[in-house]
Design an enzyme around this catalytic site. Structure first.
Site, PDB file in Angstrom:
ATOM      1  N   ASP A  36       0.481  -1.052  -0.303  1.00 15.29           N
ATOM      2  CA  ASP A  36       0.087   0.165  -0.259  1.00 15.29           C
ATOM      3  C   ASP A  36       0.837   1.331  -0.084  1.00 15.29           C
ATOM      4  O   ASP A  36       1.591   1.729   1.138  1.00 15.29           O
ATOM      5  CB  ASP A  36      -0.799  -0.089   1.176  1.00 15.29           C
ATOM      6  CG  ASP A  36      -2.029  -1.266   0.911  1.00 15.29           C
ATOM      7  OD1 ASP A  36      -2.467  -0.887   0.054  1.00 15.29           O
ATOM      8  OD2 ASP A  36      -2.239  -1.741   2.034  1.00 15.29           O
ATOM      9  N   ASP A 178     -10.321  -5.168  -0.986  1.00 10.66           N
ATOM     10  CA  ASP A 178      -9.597  -4.339  -0.049  1.00 10.66           C
ATOM     11  C   ASP A 178     -10.408  -3.950   1.610  1.00 10.66           C
ATOM     12  O   ASP A 178     -10.363  -2.826   0.922  1.00 10.66           O
ATOM     13  CB  ASP A 178      -8.365  -3.781  -0.937  1.00 10.66           C
ATOM     14  CG  ASP A 178      -7.148  -3.189   0.024  1.00 10.66           C
ATOM     15  OD1 ASP A 178      -6.918  -3.871   1.107  1.00 10.66           O
ATOM     16  OD2 ASP A 178      -6.714  -2.301  -0.511  1.00 10.66           O
TER      17      ASP A 178
END
Ligand code: DX5
Ligand code: ZN
Length: 229
Positions: A36, A178
């Site tokens: 991320d 996610d």
């Protein structure tokens, strides 16, 4: 596309021992790694960049890595992450003025192409670019932080995405979800048609990530058995 992947998000890993943390989840049975990238501009948080990815690759980690870029502007970052070892590069449509071009840049740099869809955004955003996509990342939280609550409306969006994929000739697009995924979401997500489960805090903040991954793998097995019957 009936492959199912567990993709731990390293956002919740201990960065002081990142290489070991990644090795551990892969040894425990995780299939890929979710990376991320946050810039304190597109999202109100700051994480890591291409140099960290490069170090991970140098640490003999060869599993597929999905680089989820939450940064704006995004185009110039793509070649850097590709060179550093990204397998998938997933971007947000709001992070570029010219989505079609940005997706081309990912492909031209030799990576698989991912598009992320925020909770408030309609899935119709994929309509004119679906033929360029290898992966659709449905955000089940607002991007920026780990440990948020799973947004249930995501299930409706998975079904909408599935319908769109079924209409195209080449149906090889991964559906990834996610944010906020806990064990109780796993079976419903698989039944809805999800291929990639991105899980951060649930895996890394647990006492034993090995046991957790085993439990999830078992649930995937149960799902496959039910599907065959
Ligand atoms: C949110 C990130 C996610 C998230 C996953 O912006 O993209 O990958 O942190 O972590 P959990 O599973 O804790 O929500
Ligand atoms: Zn992510």
């Amino acid at each position: 596309m009936n492959k199912i992947f567990i993709s731990p998000s390293i956002l919740s890993a201990n960065f002081a021992i990142l290489g070991k943390e990644i090795m551990n989840v892969l040894k425990s049975g995780a299939d890929m790694i979710h990376f991320d990238v946050m810039d304190n501009h597109y999202v109100p948080n700051l994480t890591f960049g291409p140099i960290v990815l490069e170090s991970i690759r140098k640490y003999q980690i060869s599993a597929p890595i999905d680089v989820h870029i939450m940064a704006k502007p995004v185009d110039d970052l793509i070649p850097l992450f590709a060179k550093a070892g990204a397998t998938f590069i997933t971007i947000h449509p709001e992070s570029t003025y010219h989505l079609d071009r940005t997706l081309d840049i990912i492909k031209e740099n030799g990576c698989k192409v991912g598009l992320a869809i925020n909770p408030s955004l309609s899935v119709n955003v994929i309509d004119n670019v679906i033929d360029k996509l290898d992966l659709i990342l449905l955000m089940s939280v607002n991007p920026g932080f780990a440990k948020q609550k799973f947004i249930l409306n995501t299930f409706k969006k998975i079904l909408e995405i599935k319908k769109k994929i079924n209409l195209i000739e080449d149906k090889k697009i991964y559906i990834s979800v996610d944010g906020g995924i806990k064990f109780r979401h796993v079976m419903p997500l698989l039944q809805a048609g999800v291929n990639i489960l991105v899980m951060g805090s649930y895996i890394f903040n647990n006492i034993d990530s090995k046991i957790i991954i085993k439990k999830i793998k078992n649930e995937i097995k149960n799902f496959k058995n039910i599907s065959v019957v």
